[in-house]
Design a protein around this motif. Structure first.
Motif, PDB file in Angstrom:
ATOM      1  N   TYR A  77       1.123  -1.100  -0.069  1.00  0.00           N
ATOM      2  CA  TYR A  77       0.032  -0.168   0.240  1.00  0.00           C
ATOM      3  C   TYR A  77       0.579   0.563   0.080  1.00  0.00           C
ATOM      4  O   TYR A  77       1.408   1.254   0.927  1.00  0.00           O
ATOM      5  CB  TYR A  77      -0.557  -0.303   1.324  1.00  0.00           C
ATOM      6  CG  TYR A  77      -1.868   1.203   0.888  1.00  0.00           C
ATOM      7  CD1 TYR A  77      -2.647   1.821   0.343  1.00  0.00           C
ATOM      8  CD2 TYR A  77      -2.291   1.486   2.909  1.00  0.00           C
ATOM      9  CE1 TYR A  77      -3.124   3.089   0.633  1.00  0.00           C
ATOM     10  CE2 TYR A  77      -2.058   2.377   3.088  1.00  0.00           C
ATOM     11  CZ  TYR A  77      -3.276   3.816   1.826  1.00  0.00           C
ATOM     12  OH  TYR A  77      -3.632   4.861   2.506  1.00  0.00           O
ATOM     13  N   ARG A  82      -1.449   6.038  -3.395  1.00  0.00           N
ATOM     14  CA  ARG A  82      -2.815   5.881  -2.844  1.00  0.00           C
ATOM     15  C   ARG A  82      -2.997   4.925  -3.989  1.00  0.00           C
ATOM     16  O   ARG A  82      -4.107   4.451  -4.928  1.00  0.00           O
ATOM     17  CB  ARG A  82      -3.788   7.263  -3.432  1.00  0.00           C
ATOM     18  CG  ARG A  82      -3.728   8.670  -2.530  1.00  0.00           C
ATOM     19  CD  ARG A  82      -4.841   9.013  -3.114  1.00  0.00           C
ATOM     20  NE  ARG A  82      -5.115  10.581  -2.147  1.00  0.00           N
ATOM     21  CZ  ARG A  82      -6.015  11.172  -1.694  1.00  0.00           C
ATOM     22  NH1 ARG A  82      -7.006  11.591  -2.550  1.00  0.00           N
ATOM     23  NH2 ARG A  82      -5.462  12.444  -0.677  1.00  0.00           N
ATOM     24  N   ARG A  83      -2.490   4.249  -3.964  1.00  0.00           N
ATOM     25  CA  ARG A  83      -2.549   2.631  -4.802  1.00  0.00           C
ATOM     26  C   ARG A  83      -2.457   1.234  -3.920  1.00  0.00           C
ATOM     27  O   ARG A  83      -1.233   1.617  -3.008  1.00  0.00           O
ATOM     28  CB  ARG A  83      -1.488   2.609  -5.815  1.00  0.00           C
ATOM     29  CG  ARG A  83      -0.937   1.839  -6.869  1.00  0.00           C
ATOM     30  CD  ARG A  83      -1.400   2.190  -8.282  1.00  0.00           C
ATOM     31  NE  ARG A  83      -1.718   2.887  -8.843  1.00  0.00           N
ATOM     32  CZ  ARG A  83      -2.265   2.460  -9.895  1.00  0.00           C
ATOM     33  NH1 ARG A  83      -3.084   1.346  -9.472  1.00  0.00           N
ATOM     34  NH2 ARG A  83      -2.804   3.090 -10.934  1.00  0.00           N
ATOM     35  N   VAL A  84      -2.469   0.081  -4.365  1.00  0.00           N
ATOM     36  CA  VAL A  84      -2.538  -1.186  -3.853  1.00  0.00           C
ATOM     37  C   VAL A  84      -2.341  -1.972  -5.189  1.00  0.00           C
ATOM     38  O   VAL A  84      -3.057  -2.260  -6.354  1.00  0.00           O
ATOM     39  CB  VAL A  84      -3.620  -1.634  -2.994  1.00  0.00           C
ATOM     40  CG1 VAL A  84      -3.438  -3.448  -2.507  1.00  0.00           C
ATOM     41  CG2 VAL A  84      -4.270  -0.609  -1.712  1.00  0.00           C
ATOM     42  N   THR A  96      -3.110  -5.346  -9.792  1.00  0.00           N
ATOM     43  CA  THR A  96      -2.732  -3.244  -8.585  1.00  0.00           C
ATOM     44  C   THR A  96      -4.385  -2.436  -9.149  1.00  0.00           C
ATOM     45  O   THR A  96      -4.984  -2.451  -9.956  1.00  0.00           O
ATOM     46  CB  THR A  96      -1.382  -2.336  -9.150  1.00  0.00           C
ATOM     47  OG1 THR A  96      -1.369  -1.192  -8.312  1.00  0.00           O
ATOM     48  CG2 THR A  96      -1.784  -2.002 -10.571  1.00  0.00           C
ATOM     49  N   PHE A 144      -8.526  -2.375   4.834  1.00  0.00           N
ATOM     50  CA  PHE A 144      -9.298  -2.242   3.384  1.00  0.00           C
ATOM     51  C   PHE A 144     -10.512  -2.725   3.536  1.00  0.00           C
ATOM     52  O   PHE A 144     -11.072  -3.461   4.232  1.00  0.00           O
ATOM     53  CB  PHE A 144      -8.444  -2.652   2.390  1.00  0.00           C
ATOM     54  CG  PHE A 144      -6.637  -2.363   2.870  1.00  0.00           C
ATOM     55  CD1 PHE A 144      -6.298  -1.545   2.051  1.00  0.00           C
ATOM     56  CD2 PHE A 144      -6.146  -3.358   3.187  1.00  0.00           C
ATOM     57  CE1 PHE A 144      -5.429  -1.051   1.275  1.00  0.00           C
ATOM     58  CE2 PHE A 144      -4.044  -3.299   3.218  1.00  0.00           C
ATOM     59  CZ  PHE A 144      -4.384  -1.518   2.298  1.00  0.00           C
ATOM     60  N   ILE A 164      -9.667   2.129   4.135  1.00  0.00           N
ATOM     61  CA  ILE A 164      -9.169   2.781   3.301  1.00  0.00           C
ATOM     62  C   ILE A 164      -9.984   1.814   2.013  1.00  0.00           C
ATOM     63  O   ILE A 164     -10.092   0.826   2.142  1.00  0.00           O
ATOM     64  CB  ILE A 164      -7.275   2.220   2.858  1.00  0.00           C
ATOM     65  CG1 ILE A 164      -7.533   2.306   3.757  1.00  0.00           C
ATOM     66  CG2 ILE A 164      -7.179   1.831   1.278  1.00  0.00           C
ATOM     67  CD1 ILE A 164      -5.668   1.662   4.059  1.00  0.00           C
ATOM     68  N   VAL A 184       1.131  -7.059   4.789  1.00  0.00           N
ATOM     69  CA  VAL A 184       0.973  -5.745   4.247  1.00  0.00           C
ATOM     70  C   VAL A 184       2.408  -4.837   4.038  1.00  0.00           C
ATOM     71  O   VAL A 184       2.614  -4.731   5.664  1.00  0.00           O
ATOM     72  CB  VAL A 184       0.070  -5.154   5.335  1.00  0.00           C
ATOM     73  CG1 VAL A 184      -0.686  -3.990   4.174  1.00  0.00           C
ATOM     74  CG2 VAL A 184      -1.353  -6.249   4.864  1.00  0.00           C
ATOM     75  N   VAL A 186       3.429  -1.312   3.822  1.00  0.00           N
ATOM     76  CA  VAL A 186       2.914   0.415   3.538  1.00  0.00           C
ATOM     77  C   VAL A 186       4.123   1.230   3.179  1.00  0.00           C
ATOM     78  O   VAL A 186       5.075   1.145   4.175  1.00  0.00           O
ATOM     79  CB  VAL A 186       2.228   1.110   4.679  1.00  0.00           C
ATOM     80  CG1 VAL A 186       2.081   2.281   4.996  1.00  0.00           C
ATOM     81  CG2 VAL A 186       0.981  -0.014   4.999  1.00  0.00           C
TER      82      VAL A 186
END
Length: 188
Positions: A77, A82-84, A96, A144, A164, A184, A186
């Motif tokens: 993340y 602002r993308r996963v 993505t 999320f 999110i 995860v 970040v």
């Protein structure tokens, strides 16, 4: 009948001449002031600079996995983008997508999925699904989720929220990928 054909041909000719004139204008507007100057070769070129005066960096692919995002199977993340990314065990991003961040953000670092909920009401009152929680910041659970109505509005800045948000299809993919204990990462 002959008159209408000749008028049609005259109109086409006028349009063609106008198009050629427009293209000639564009070419002249983009031509260098001194066309006799020799182009620099890569060996003698001065380093190019960005508008800020520093060395120019090649443009970054916004879909590319961030470099400092760990190894192995994980969810990445990026706060800034602002993308996963969903990353498999071979360090290849399999999916993505963009997200709408909450008002409370997790600090950069590595986390594990601690809890999941199939369907609940978010702290903003919106019905959400596929909630995947992985962190806590400012006494707010961070995770999320996808709104059941498919919306991704900007969060109310007057409230402390940790959701999110993403599109429902992305939420489905993340739900399948990020089981309890999943990593995860970040990044800033």
């Amino acid at each position: 009948m002959a008159r209408s054909s000749s008028g049609f041909v005259a109109g086409l000719t006028a349009a063609a001449v106008a198009a050629v004139c427009f293209l000639a204008y564009q070419a002249s507007a983009n031509a260098p002031a001194d066309v006799s100057a020799k182009p620099r070769t890569s060996g003698s070129a001065a380093p190019s600079t960005s508008p800020s005066g520093g060395p120019e960096q090649p443009p970054r692919n916004p879909l590319a996995l961030p470099g400092a995002s760990g190894k192995g199977e994980r969810v990445v993340y990026s706060l800034a983008d602002r993308r996963v990314w969903l990353v498999d065990g071979k360090n290849k991003a399999t999916r993505t997508f963009v997200v709408m961040p909450s008002t409370v953000h997790p600090a950069p670092g590595a986390y594990s999925v601690t809890s999941r909920s199939g369907s609940v009401r978010g702290s903003d009152g919106v019905q959400i699904e596929h909630v995947v929680r992985f962190a806590t910041a400012e006494d707010v659970a961070i995770g999320f989720s996808a709104a059941v109505d498919g919306s991704m509005p900007s969060p109310d800045l007057s409230k402390k929220t940790g959701g999110i948000r993403m599109k429902r299809a992305d939420g489905d993919a993340l739900w399948t990928f990020a089981v309890i204990g999943a990593k995860v990462v970040v990044v800033a």
